[in-house]
Enzyme design. Structure first.
Site, PDB file in Angstrom:
ATOM      1  N   GLU A  45      12.431  19.359 -37.466  1.00 51.72           N
ATOM      2  CA  GLU A  45      11.074  19.891 -37.342  1.00 51.72           C
ATOM      3  C   GLU A  45      10.874  21.048 -38.317  1.00 51.72           C
ATOM      4  OE1 GLU A  45       7.939  21.405 -33.862  1.00 51.72           O
ATOM      5  OE2 GLU A  45      10.024  20.944 -33.359  1.00 51.72           O
ATOM      6  N   ASN A 193       2.929  13.912 -29.787  1.00 50.43           N
ATOM      7  CA  ASN A 193       4.136  14.527 -29.218  1.00 50.43           C
ATOM      8  C   ASN A 193       3.736  15.454 -28.071  1.00 50.43           C
ATOM      9  OD1 ASN A 193       7.002  15.779 -29.295  1.00 50.43           O
ATOM     10  ND2 ASN A 193       5.638  17.539 -29.596  1.00 50.43           N
ATOM     11  N   GLU A 194       4.428  15.329 -26.960  1.00 47.78           N
ATOM     12  CA  GLU A 194       4.182  16.182 -25.798  1.00 47.78           C
ATOM     13  C   GLU A 194       2.685  16.371 -25.559  1.00 47.78           C
ATOM     14  OE1 GLU A 194       6.561  19.760 -25.893  1.00 47.78           O
ATOM     15  OE2 GLU A 194       8.428  18.625 -25.762  1.00 47.78           O
ATOM     16  N   TYR A 261      15.751  19.105 -21.815  1.00 47.63           N
ATOM     17  CA  TYR A 261      16.675  20.081 -22.371  1.00 47.63           C
ATOM     18  C   TYR A 261      17.556  20.667 -21.274  1.00 47.63           C
ATOM     19  CZ  TYR A 261      14.068  20.131 -26.783  1.00 47.63           C
ATOM     20  OH  TYR A 261      13.492  19.777 -27.979  1.00 47.63           O
ATOM     21  N   GLU A 317      13.860  14.012 -27.574  1.00 48.99           N
ATOM     22  CA  GLU A 317      14.258  15.417 -27.636  1.00 48.99           C
ATOM     23  C   GLU A 317      15.234  15.697 -26.500  1.00 48.99           C
ATOM     24  OE1 GLU A 317      11.331  18.520 -28.104  1.00 48.99           O
ATOM     25  OE2 GLU A 317      10.032  17.246 -29.349  1.00 48.99           O
ATOM     26  N   GLN A 366      18.176  20.319 -32.698  1.00 48.34           N
ATOM     27  CA  GLN A 366      17.707  19.671 -33.906  1.00 48.34           C
ATOM     28  C   GLN A 366      18.825  19.632 -34.948  1.00 48.34           C
ATOM     29  OE1 GLN A 366      13.980  21.288 -35.304  1.00 48.34           O
ATOM     30  NE2 GLN A 366      13.045  21.133 -33.305  1.00 48.34           N
TER      31      GLN A 366
END
Length: 514
Positions: A45, A193-194, A261, A317, A366
Site C-alpha cells: 500500500e 476496500n473496507e 489482524y 489483509e 504488508q
C-alpha cells in the site's frame, strides 16, 4: 540409599513427562483439494515507507542499485519468496487513489496528499506501469484494488481497459503512448476496500448495489477474464457476508474478502513490537487463532448460498499490528518483526491450508516496512524478517494437494486460559513428496510430536527449522541474520511413524519422500 534411588526415579519420570505429547495422523493417499498458491499473496500500500524508500527509490538513484527505480535487492528477495500475487495500491489508500494521476511522464504527474497515512505529499512517481512491471519482474500476478469510495464507475472501467485492452480503445491507445504496447492482462480486481469503513462507511445493502453497478462495467477481454473480489467483512461480521452472498448475483462475483489482524486492541497503544511480555504474547496468539473461528463462521454462511463452493474466500489483509517503533511517524505503521510474528505466520498459514476448499487467496499486510513485513529497509540496507523465513519455508505448499489431517495437541496455558499449542498442515507435491509444516506457539515448553503416515510408504526425510533463543529475537540492520532458517535433522522416521521434538516458539517444515 533407598531415598536416593527413589529420588532418581521421580526425577527420571518427571523428565519423561515434561515434554507435552502431540499426536498427528496424515492420510497421505486421500489428498485431493489443491492449496491455491494465492494463499501466499502479499500487500503493498502507499503507506509510510512501503512504496517510497521500501520498494521504489527513484530511477535517478545511484546509491541504491535498482531497475527502473525499484530496488534490486527487494526484487531478488521477492523472487526467492515465490510471491504468487501482490495487492496494490491499498488498503484505505485505494479509495482515495486516482490512477490516471500515476501514468504518463513523471515530471507532469500531479502531486497528492495521502490523507490516510501521515498526511504526506507524494508525487505519483510510482504508478500503474511501475507496479505492473514490478509484478512481471518478480513473477507475481497483480491484484489491483479499485477506487469505489471516491471514484466513479467510468474511472474503474477505464483502468480495466487501460491495462487489459489489446488495442483500439482510447485507454489502450493511451497505454501505448505511455510506452507499453501489449496489455498486462490483469485478472485479479478488488471492487473497493473496507466499504464498511474507510472505503465509504457504507451499509452492506448499499455496497451490494454499488458492487453490482461497478462490476457491470468491468469488462473481460480476450486474454483476461476478470476475477472480481467483493469488499468483505472485518473479523466476525457475519451479517456483512450474508448480505453480500444474498444480494450479489454469484455470476458477477468470484470471491468475497475478509480482514483480520492480530492486535491487542484498537487504541493508540497497541503494545510494543519487541519488548512485549507473556500476557501480550498470549493475547496476540489468541487473536491469531481466531482466524480459524472466523473462516469457519464465514464459510458456513457462504455454504448456505453457495454449497458447491464456487465463490472463494480471500483473506486479503492479515497479520500482527503493534505500536510503531519509537521515534517514527505514527501514520507510517513501521514495526519490528520478532519470533512472535513467525508464530502468527506459521499458525495462520496452517489455518489457511487446512481450509483450502474455501480459502483460495490471502495477502499478508504488508510487504515492506509496514506492519508484519517480510522485508525492512533503511537507505541502502535491507533485511529479511522472521516472517519472510516462514513464508519461504511454507511455499512448498503452493498449488500442492492438501493432505487430510487429524491432530491432538496439548494446550498452551496462561493465567487460566488455554490455546492449542501445536498447529500443523501437510500437502503432497507433484513429485509425490510430502511436506509437513508445524508451529509450536507455546511460550516456554517444547512438544514431542508423533506423526502417523497412513496410506503410503515413505523412507527419506529432510527438514528446516526457524527457532531462536528468545521469543523477542529479531533481525536488525547490524545483525541481519540473528534469526535465520537452519537444517533440521531431529526427526526420526520408522515404519510409517515420524517422531520429533519441536522447541517452544518454533516452526519446522519436513520434506518426506518415498
Amino acid at each position: 540409599m533407598k531415598k536416593t534411588i527413589l529420588s532418581l526415579l521421580i526425577a527420571c519420570c518427571t523428565l519423561v513427562t515434561t515434554l507435552a505429547q502431540t499426536k498427528i495422523t496424515l492420510n497421505t493417499d486421500l489428498a485431493k483439494t489443491q492449496i491455491s498458491k494465492h494463499i501466499y499473496g502479499h500487500f503493498a500500500e502507499h503507506l509510510g515507507r512501503c512504496i517510497y524508500g521500501g520498494i521504489y527509490v527513484g530511477e535517478g538513484n545511484t546509491k541504491i542499485p535498482n531497475t527502473a527505480g525499484v530496488r534490486n535487492d527487494v526484487i531478488q528477495a521477492l523472487k526467492e519468496l515465490k510471491v504468487p500475487n501482490l495487492r496494490w495500491p491499498g488498503g484505505c489508500f485505494a479509495d482515495a487513489y486516482q490512477w490516471k494521476d500515476g501514468i504518463g511522464p513523471k515530471a507532469n504527474r500531479p502531486k497528492m496528499v495521502n490523507v490516510w497515512w501521515g498526511g504526506v505529499t507524494e508525487d505519483n512517481s510510482f504508478g500503474t506501469h511501475d507496479f505492473l512491471d514490478l509484478c512481471e519482474r518478480i513473477g507475481a500476478e497483480p491484484y489491483l484494488a479499485g477506487n469505489v469510495g471516491s471514484g466513479t464507475v467510468k474511472d474503474l472501467s477505464d483502468w480495466v481497459s487501460y491495462v487489459n485492452h489489446p488495442g483500439g480503445s482510447p485507454m489502450a491507445e493511451a497505454r501505448k503512448q505511455n510506452g507499453r504496447a501489449t496489455p498486462w492482462n490483469v485478472k485479479l480486481w478488488g471492487v473497493g476496500n473496507e466499504a464498511w469503513g474507510c472505503g465509504g462507511n457504507m451499509t452492506a445493502e448499499y455496497y451490494s448495489n454499488i458492487y453490482r453497478q461497478y462490476a457491470t462495467f468491468m469488462s473481460d477481454s480476450k486474454d483476461a477474464v476478470l476475477y472480481k473480489i467483493a469488499s468483505g467483512a472485518s473479523d466476525g461480521d457475519y451479517a456483512w457476508t450474508e448480505t453480500l452472498m444474498k444480494n450479489i448475483p454469484h455470476k458477477m462475483m468470484q470471491a468475497v474478502a475478509l480482514h483480520h489482524y492480530s492486535v491487542l486492541g484498537w487504541t493508540v497503544d497497541k503494545g510494543p513490537s519487541v519488548d512485549f511480555n507473556e500476557a501480550q504474547y498470549f493475547k496476540i496468539m489468541e487473536e491469531a487463532w481466531q482466524m480459524d473461528e472466523f473462516i469457519k463462521g464465514h464459510s458456513t454462511i457462504m455454504d448456505k448460498y453457495d454449497p458447491q463452493k464456487k465463490i472463494d474466500l480471500i483473506v486479503d489483509e492479515w497479520g500482527g499490528w503493534y505500536s510503531v517503533e519509537p521515534g517514527t511517524n505514527p501514520g507510517f505503521l513501521y514495526q519490528q518483526n520478532t519470533m512472535r510474528d513467525a508464530m502468527i505466520a506459521g499458525l495462520t498459514l496452517n489455518i489457511f491450508n487446512n481450509h483450502a476448499d474455501r480459502v483460495r487467496g490471502a495477502n499478508l499486510a504488508q510487504i515492506v516496512n509496514v506492519l508484519q513485513s517480510v522485508i525492512l529497509t533503511n537507505e541502502e540496507k535491507m533485511l529479511l524478517t522472521p516472517t519472510y523465513h516462514v513464508m519461504k519455508m511454507y511455499n512448498v505448499h503452493q498449488d500442492a494437494l492438501l493432505v487430510p489431517i487429524s491432530i491432538e495437541s496439548p494446550s498452551y496455558n496462561f493465567q487460566g486460559k488455554e490455546l492449542t499449542a501445536v498447529s500443523a498442515s501437510a500437502s503432497k507435491d507433484a513429485s509425490g513428496a510430502l511436506n509437513i509444516s508445524l508451529t509450536n506457539i507455546d511460550y516456554s515448553k517444547p512438544h514431542e510430536v508423533t506423526i502417523n503416515l497412513r496410506g503410503e510408504d515413505f523412507s527419506k526425510m529432510s527438514g528446516k527449522i526457524l527457532s531462536s533463543a528468545k521469543i523477542n529475537d529479531h533481525n536488525t540492520f547490524e545483525q541481519p541474520n540473528k534469526v535465520s532458517v537452519k537444517d533440521f535433522s531431529g526427526a526420526k522416521l520408522e515404519k510409517g511413524v515420524l517422531k520429533l521434538t519441536i522447541p517452544a516458539y518454533s516452526v519446522i517444515v519436513l520434506n518426506v519422500k518415498k
